[in-house]
Design an enzyme around this catalytic site. Sequence first.
Site, PDB file in Angstrom:
ATOM      1  N   ARG A 168       0.837  -1.231   0.000  1.00 46.98           N
ATOM      2  CA  ARG A 168       0.000   0.000   0.000  1.00 46.98           C
ATOM      3  C   ARG A 168       0.863   1.269   0.000  1.00 46.98           C
ATOM      4  O   ARG A 168       0.525   2.269   0.615  1.00 46.98           O
ATOM      5  CB  ARG A 168      -0.958   0.025   1.186  1.00 46.98           C
ATOM      6  CG  ARG A 168      -1.967  -1.074   1.224  1.00 46.98           C
ATOM      7  CD  ARG A 168      -2.908  -1.075   0.019  1.00 46.98           C
ATOM      8  NE  ARG A 168      -3.745  -2.245   0.084  1.00 46.98           N
ATOM      9  CZ  ARG A 168      -3.363  -3.441  -0.402  1.00 46.98           C
ATOM     10  NH1 ARG A 168      -2.213  -3.565  -1.032  1.00 46.98           N
ATOM     11  NH2 ARG A 168      -4.142  -4.490  -0.300  1.00 46.98           N
ATOM     12  N   SER A 244     -10.666  -0.427   3.273  1.00 44.21           N
ATOM     13  CA  SER A 244      -9.867  -0.624   4.501  1.00 44.21           C
ATOM     14  C   SER A 244      -9.349   0.716   5.006  1.00 44.21           C
ATOM     15  O   SER A 244      -8.707   1.443   4.249  1.00 44.21           O
ATOM     16  CB  SER A 244      -8.664  -1.521   4.215  1.00 44.21           C
ATOM     17  OG  SER A 244      -9.099  -2.732   3.657  1.00 44.21           O
ATOM     18  N   GLU A 340      -4.500   3.692   6.035  1.00 45.65           N
ATOM     19  CA  GLU A 340      -4.314   3.491   4.591  1.00 45.65           C
ATOM     20  C   GLU A 340      -4.949   4.666   3.835  1.00 45.65           C
ATOM     21  O   GLU A 340      -4.465   5.090   2.789  1.00 45.65           O
ATOM     22  CB  GLU A 340      -4.987   2.167   4.193  1.00 45.65           C
ATOM     23  CG  GLU A 340      -4.868   1.840   2.739  1.00 45.65           C
ATOM     24  CD  GLU A 340      -5.518   0.512   2.363  1.00 45.65           C
ATOM     25  OE1 GLU A 340      -5.302  -0.506   3.043  1.00 45.65           O
ATOM     26  OE2 GLU A 340      -6.251   0.513   1.359  1.00 45.65           O
TER      27      GLU A 340
END
Length: 346
Positions: A168, A244, A340
């Site tokens: 990520r 998420s 994130e």
Amino acid sequence: MTHPSMKIKKHISLKPYNTFGIEAYADAFAILEDKEDLFLLQSLKEQYGKILILGGGSNVLFTDNFKGIVIHNQLSGIEILSQDDQYIHLKVASGVNWHSFVLHAIKKNWGGIENLSLIPGTVGAAPMQNIGAYGVEVKNVITKVTAFNIEKGIFEEFDNPSCQFAYRESIFKHPENKGKYFITDVTFQLIKNPTTFNTSYGDIQKIIDASQDSTIHLKNISEAVIKIRQQKLPDPKELGNAGSFFKNPEITNEETNILLKEYPQLPHYPLSNGKTKIPAAWLIEHCGWKGLKVGNTGNHCQQALVIVNYGKATGQEIKLHAQNVQESVLKKFNISLQTEVNFIPY
Ligand SMILES: Cc1cc2nc3c(=O)[nH]c(=O)nc-3n(C[C@H](O)[C@H](O)[C@H](O)COP(=O)(O)OP(=O)(O)OC[C@H]3O[C@@H](n4cnc5c(N)ncnc54)[C@H](O)[C@@H]3O)c2cc1C
């Protein structure tokens, strides 16, 4: 300074432009459809103070109004650069919708991104955080990213290693590069008529086996992924969210062993870098947040990693909730969760 094709609108609500459905206002807002207009961005940045490149708004949390100009990316086009018997190289404009590109590839029988079906957002944001799902990361198929350096007024090319892809992460997400680059195109290497597939993750294989057509091909992998995602994840059109909210933490093996003594059922996945990945959802759930509604926000009942907006949440309310989740995970497991989602203003 004139802006040939970009129409600048003032004091615009960003609610339709973020999947969290947060009401926040931008001082100015413009749609960019023509690469020529990229050369105007530096002067717009100077005029309005800050610049935000926005794709589908599916990975942002507006914690306040945006004092600057939002540039909504609508660059379009898919170009075949080259191909041989095995591979096809495609240059895809950053404003193309990610899932439409995936469907296009599947229709042509080009493999590599079928497991990334139904991820919201644009092609240009995919390298930003190296999107991933169901055992696949987009870094595996990206050969080049073309980005316009707003300050210098030039196009720069980043080959795969220069993108510094990680879990990520990429160079474009680094704090010093925020508002610096406008990703204009992403070049992909996809496999023509693939014969090997990645169906081991989650229930993909199980769903295919249970279907009438149990031969494995790109279309039924994609359909299985879509089915799983639709069952597990809230649809932002019905319940605001950005997927998420936190990354899955990576901890040392020593830390893992300490935790396992107290929590023998802790799911843990050893990584090649000597660390261990722990599912953030499990940690959050075991702090009691799963399905808990707190004011206008909370953690989703099916997937604790997803923070939702029950309709009237402010970005600040969600940020505060996320901090409470982080604090409780830190207190109980001594693990610091990293977000994130991109907080805006940055
Ligand atoms: C229901 C749901 C499920 C999701 N599932 C997944 C998943 O499985 N895996 C996953 O990895 N992510 C997932 N996400 C997160 C999100 O879809 C991805 O991160 C996606 O790539 C964001 O694309 P976007 O166009 O909406 O980006 P935006 O939200 O518009 O932007 C995200 C960030 O990238 C920057 N940015 C966007 N475009 C450009 C550009 N052209 N140039 C420079 N900077 C740019 C923005 O400034 C911002 O900082 C999910 C989100 C939702 C809502």
